[in-house]
Motif scaffolding. Sequence first.
Motif, mmCIF file in Angstrom:
data_model
loop_
_atom_site.group_PDB
_atom_site.id
_atom_site.type_symbol
_atom_site.label_atom_id
_atom_site.label_comp_id
_atom_site.label_asym_id
_atom_site.label_seq_id
_atom_site.Cartn_x
_atom_site.Cartn_y
_atom_site.Cartn_z
ATOM 1 N N ALA A 114 0.845 -1.197 0.000
ATOM 2 C CA ALA A 114 0.000 0.000 0.000
ATOM 3 C C ALA A 114 0.880 1.245 0.000
ATOM 4 O O ALA A 114 2.079 1.176 0.240
ATOM 5 C CB ALA A 114 -0.903 0.001 1.228
ATOM 6 N N ALA A 115 0.281 2.385 -0.246
ATOM 7 C CA ALA A 115 0.993 3.655 -0.168
ATOM 8 C C ALA A 115 0.658 4.315 1.160
ATOM 9 O O ALA A 115 -0.418 4.104 1.719
ATOM 10 C CB ALA A 115 0.603 4.564 -1.320
ATOM 11 N N SER A 116 1.588 5.101 1.673
ATOM 12 C CA SER A 116 1.355 5.887 2.884
ATOM 13 C C SER A 116 2.082 7.208 2.702
ATOM 14 O O SER A 116 3.315 7.245 2.680
ATOM 15 C CB SER A 116 1.868 5.132 4.110
ATOM 16 N N GLY A 117 1.311 8.289 2.559
ATOM 17 C CA GLY A 117 1.921 9.596 2.314
ATOM 18 C C GLY A 117 2.763 9.538 1.047
ATOM 19 O O GLY A 117 2.310 9.031 0.016
ATOM 20 N N PRO A 118 4.009 10.005 1.118
ATOM 21 C CA PRO A 118 4.861 10.002 -0.076
ATOM 22 C C PRO A 118 5.528 8.653 -0.352
ATOM 23 O O PRO A 118 6.208 8.499 -1.358
ATOM 24 C CB PRO A 118 5.913 11.066 0.253
ATOM 25 N N LEU A 119 5.345 7.658 0.524
ATOM 26 C CA LEU A 119 5.988 6.352 0.352
ATOM 27 C C LEU A 119 5.074 5.379 -0.386
ATOM 28 O O LEU A 119 3.870 5.331 -0.139
ATOM 29 C CB LEU A 119 6.350 5.754 1.713
ATOM 30 N N ALA A 120 5.667 4.573 -1.270
ATOM 31 C CA ALA A 120 4.920 3.558 -2.017
ATOM 32 C C ALA A 120 5.880 2.458 -2.440
ATOM 33 O O ALA A 120 7.099 2.662 -2.519
ATOM 34 C CB ALA A 120 4.251 4.177 -3.236
ATOM 35 N N LEU A 121 5.313 1.297 -2.710
ATOM 36 C CA LEU A 121 6.085 0.164 -3.212
ATOM 37 C C LEU A 121 5.788 0.038 -4.699
ATOM 38 O O LEU A 121 4.626 -0.038 -5.098
ATOM 39 C CB LEU A 121 5.673 -1.104 -2.460
ATOM 40 N N LEU A 122 6.822 0.037 -5.523
ATOM 41 C CA LEU A 122 6.656 -0.043 -6.972
ATOM 42 C C LEU A 122 7.500 -1.201 -7.474
ATOM 43 O O LEU A 122 8.732 -1.168 -7.330
ATOM 44 C CB LEU A 122 7.076 1.280 -7.615
ATOM 45 N N ASP A 123 6.862 -2.218 -8.001
ATOM 46 C CA ASP A 123 7.554 -3.428 -8.460
ATOM 47 C C ASP A 123 8.432 -4.022 -7.359
ATOM 48 O O ASP A 123 9.553 -4.478 -7.612
ATOM 49 C CB ASP A 123 8.396 -3.143 -9.711
ATOM 50 N N SER A 131 8.014 15.385 -4.249
ATOM 51 C CA SER A 131 7.226 16.623 -4.289
ATOM 52 C C SER A 131 5.838 16.281 -4.793
ATOM 53 O O SER A 131 5.623 15.212 -5.384
ATOM 54 C CB SER A 131 7.881 17.682 -5.187
ATOM 55 N N ALA A 132 4.886 17.173 -4.574
ATOM 56 C CA ALA A 132 3.499 16.917 -4.964
ATOM 57 C C ALA A 132 3.373 16.620 -6.451
ATOM 58 O O ALA A 132 2.569 15.792 -6.865
ATOM 59 C CB ALA A 132 2.622 18.090 -4.577
ATOM 60 N N SER A 133 4.173 17.287 -7.269
ATOM 61 C CA SER A 133 4.088 17.075 -8.717
ATOM 62 C C SER A 133 5.220 16.195 -9.232
ATOM 63 O O SER A 133 5.297 15.914 -10.423
ATOM 64 C CB SER A 133 4.111 18.419 -9.443
ATOM 65 N N GLY A 134 6.095 15.749 -8.335
ATOM 66 C CA GLY A 134 7.238 14.928 -8.743
ATOM 67 C C GLY A 134 6.858 13.477 -8.937
ATOM 68 O O GLY A 134 5.825 13.002 -8.467
ATOM 69 N N SER A 135 7.702 12.768 -9.647
ATOM 70 C CA SER A 135 7.458 11.346 -9.863
ATOM 71 C C SER A 135 8.066 10.540 -8.722
ATOM 72 O O SER A 135 8.813 11.062 -7.900
ATOM 73 C CB SER A 135 8.070 10.914 -11.204
ATOM 74 N N LEU A 136 7.739 9.257 -8.675
ATOM 75 C CA LEU A 136 8.310 8.375 -7.669
ATOM 76 C C LEU A 136 9.766 8.074 -8.011
ATOM 77 O O LEU A 136 10.107 7.834 -9.179
ATOM 78 C CB LEU A 136 7.513 7.066 -7.605
ATOM 79 N N VAL A 137 10.629 8.092 -6.989
ATOM 80 C CA VAL A 137 12.038 7.742 -7.152
ATOM 81 C C VAL A 137 12.369 6.682 -6.100
ATOM 82 O O VAL A 137 11.729 6.617 -5.054
ATOM 83 C CB VAL A 137 12.973 8.970 -6.997
ATOM 84 N N PRO A 138 13.365 5.844 -6.359
ATOM 85 C CA PRO A 138 13.725 4.827 -5.371
ATOM 86 C C PRO A 138 14.119 5.455 -4.032
ATOM 87 O O PRO A 138 14.886 6.416 -3.982
ATOM 88 C CB PRO A 138 14.915 4.110 -6.015
ATOM 89 N N LEU A 139 13.583 4.907 -2.951
ATOM 90 C CA LEU A 139 13.824 5.425 -1.616
ATOM 91 C C LEU A 139 15.296 5.337 -1.225
ATOM 92 O O LEU A 139 15.819 6.242 -0.581
ATOM 93 C CB LEU A 139 12.949 4.681 -0.602
ATOM 94 N N ALA A 140 15.985 4.273 -1.614
ATOM 95 C CA ALA A 140 17.390 4.096 -1.233
ATOM 96 C C ALA A 140 18.241 5.267 -1.727
ATOM 97 O O ALA A 140 19.018 5.850 -0.967
ATOM 98 C CB ALA A 140 17.926 2.777 -1.773
ATOM 99 N N GLY A 141 18.104 5.635 -2.984
ATOM 100 C CA GLY A 141 18.867 6.751 -3.541
ATOM 101 C C GLY A 141 18.484 8.075 -2.922
ATOM 102 O O GLY A 141 19.339 8.931 -2.664
ATOM 103 N N TYR A 142 17.196 8.260 -2.678
ATOM 104 C CA TYR A 142 16.703 9.487 -2.048
ATOM 105 C C TYR A 142 17.322 9.646 -0.664
ATOM 106 O O TYR A 142 17.812 10.713 -0.306
ATOM 107 C CB TYR A 142 15.179 9.435 -1.963
ATOM 108 N N LEU A 143 17.302 8.574 0.133
ATOM 109 C CA LEU A 143 17.881 8.635 1.483
ATOM 110 C C LEU A 143 19.379 8.894 1.429
ATOM 111 O O LEU A 143 19.897 9.689 2.217
ATOM 112 C CB LEU A 143 17.588 7.344 2.246
#
Length: 152
Positions: A114-123, A131-143
């Motif tokens: 499931a998604a929670s706030g800005p976090l989601a599981l993709l594949d 950001s509100a208009s930004g696309s999803l990026v891998p969490l590992a790289g973001y962190l």
Amino acid sequence: MSTTADLLDGARRRLAAAPREGLGIERTSRWRGTRIVRAGTAWHLGVLLLADESVMATGEILRAAASVRRGYTAESARARAERRGQARRGGFAEGEVVHVGWQVLDVVAVDAGAASGPLALLDGVPHIRWSASGSLVPLAGYLDERITLAGA
């Protein structure tokens, strides 16, 4: 493959020596009026606030400041000054960064798909919407990027 919980735990270890910012919640009483009181601390990582046991989506960010009478040209500036004064009256130090209106995210739900706030599981890979208009990026790289910016 890492889970969202694993990535956040790793981030906590890497941030151990980095400074934290205050978390505040609004309190109202008949005698003391409205003030923003301390509810803990967290590391500020862009759209995330990472605490010891939880992760939150950011809300309003302000700096505590004493309430003084000023002339403002905009009502929004007056309201912002009042919010800074509420944080100061609530016990935050002058100039201290305070996060208010944050939302606790459900990491278990994210890891379950499931998604929670800005976090989601993709594949099967944890992602974040930075950001509100930004696309999803891998969490590992973001962190990694945010931890480097935090100086940890």
